[in-house]
Scaffold this motif. Structure first.
Motif, PDB file in Angstrom:
ATOM      1  N   TYR A  53       0.839  -1.202   0.000  1.00 56.58           N
ATOM      2  CA  TYR A  53       0.000   0.000   0.000  1.00 56.58           C
ATOM      3  C   TYR A  53       0.874   1.252   0.000  1.00 56.58           C
ATOM      4  CZ  TYR A  53      -3.564   3.390   1.404  1.00 56.58           C
ATOM      5  OH  TYR A  53      -4.398   4.483   1.465  1.00 56.58           O
ATOM      6  N   MET A  63      -0.083   4.133  -8.018  1.00 56.99           N
ATOM      7  CA  MET A  63      -1.446   3.850  -7.562  1.00 56.99           C
ATOM      8  C   MET A  63      -2.278   3.272  -8.698  1.00 56.99           C
ATOM      9  SD  MET A  63      -3.810   3.747  -5.256  1.00 56.99           S
ATOM     10  CE  MET A  63      -3.233   4.679  -3.859  1.00 56.99           C
ATOM     11  N   GLN A  67      -3.940  -0.491  -8.754  1.00 63.15           N
ATOM     12  CA  GLN A  67      -5.377  -0.697  -8.928  1.00 63.15           C
ATOM     13  C   GLN A  67      -5.669  -1.524 -10.179  1.00 63.15           C
ATOM     14  OE1 GLN A  67      -6.402   3.515  -8.510  1.00 63.15           O
ATOM     15  NE2 GLN A  67      -7.721   2.935  -6.807  1.00 63.15           N
ATOM     16  N   VAL A  76      -5.531  -0.888  -1.126  1.00 64.61           N
ATOM     17  CA  VAL A  76      -6.137   0.174  -1.934  1.00 64.61           C
ATOM     18  C   VAL A  76      -7.656   0.061  -1.903  1.00 64.61           C
ATOM     19  CG1 VAL A  76      -6.330   1.152  -4.250  1.00 64.61           C
ATOM     20  CG2 VAL A  76      -4.102   0.401  -3.398  1.00 64.61           C
ATOM     21  N   SER A  79      -8.897   1.131   1.547  1.00 64.44           N
ATOM     22  CA  SER A  79      -8.779   2.581   1.639  1.00 64.44           C
ATOM     23  C   SER A  79      -9.921   3.259   0.911  1.00 64.44           C
ATOM     24  CB  SER A  79      -7.442   3.040   1.063  1.00 64.44           C
ATOM     25  OG  SER A  79      -7.378   4.439   0.993  1.00 64.44           O
ATOM     26  N   GLU A  80     -10.210   2.813  -0.283  1.00 66.51           N
ATOM     27  CA  GLU A  80     -11.296   3.411  -1.069  1.00 66.51           C
ATOM     28  C   GLU A  80     -12.642   3.226  -0.382  1.00 66.51           C
ATOM     29  OE1 GLU A  80     -13.001   5.733  -3.810  1.00 66.51           O
ATOM     30  OE2 GLU A  80     -10.853   5.438  -3.542  1.00 66.51           O
ATOM     31  N   ARG A 116      -5.162  10.095   1.543  1.00 61.70           N
ATOM     32  CA  ARG A 116      -4.432   9.733   0.319  1.00 61.70           C
ATOM     33  C   ARG A 116      -4.274  10.964  -0.552  1.00 61.70           C
ATOM     34  NH1 ARG A 116      -7.730   4.968  -1.859  1.00 61.70           N
ATOM     35  NH2 ARG A 116      -7.622   6.125  -3.779  1.00 61.70           N
TER      36      ARG A 116
END
Length: 149
Positions: A53, A63, A67, A76, A79-80, A116
């Motif tokens: 991460y 990033m 993804q 990720v 986090s989203e 982020r």
């Protein structure tokens, strides 16, 4: 109204849980049709940020690559999901204990996943960091058994 209720205590019967619950009940008394999403970081902790991460956060290209390769790569996706919970909330209620003169690591883990660059933090023309999340009320209830002076 959407309320995001976050508890950070590892103790099910903690004072900080009682305090944050009382705050949510006050909000519900004023807004009886509000919906509450509860994230219990104390009893169901999220993982701390991992190396993958951190590598994904290094640059926008890193990033995007993380993804594209695997949406769950290195946190990720988590986090989203956490960011979307905050974005959907009209108000946040946070209950946390004070442990060893600081906040629990589970709360810091949540913050680390939430912040982020390019998503929740931007940069001004002068290079200063600016928040990208919309303003909303945040109520924080902190409980401690000790006396701080």
């Amino acid at each position: 109204m959407n309320i995001l209720h976050i508890d950070c205590s590892a103790r099910a019967g903690s004072h900080s849980r009682a305090l944050s619950n009382a705050m949510v009940q006050k909000l519900l008394a004023r807004h009886p049709h509000a919906e509450v999403l509860r994230r219990d970081l104390g009893l169901e902790p999220i993982p701390h940020a991992e190396a993958a991460y951190a590598a994904a956060l290094a640059t926008p290209a890193a990033m995007a690559a993380a993804q594209a390769a695997n949406p769950a790569n290195g946190g990720v996706q988590l986090s989203e999901s956490l960011i979307q919970e905050v974005e959907a909330a009209d108000v946040l209620v946070i209950g946390t204990p004070m442990n060893n003169f600081t906040l629990p690591s589970v709360f810091k883990a949540w913050i680390d996943q939430l912040l982020r660059v390019g998503r929740t933090i931007g940069m001004s023309a002068g290079g200063e960091k600016v928040g990208l999340l919309a303003d909303r009320p945040v109520y924080v209830g902190i409980a401690s058994r000790g006396v701080f002076s």
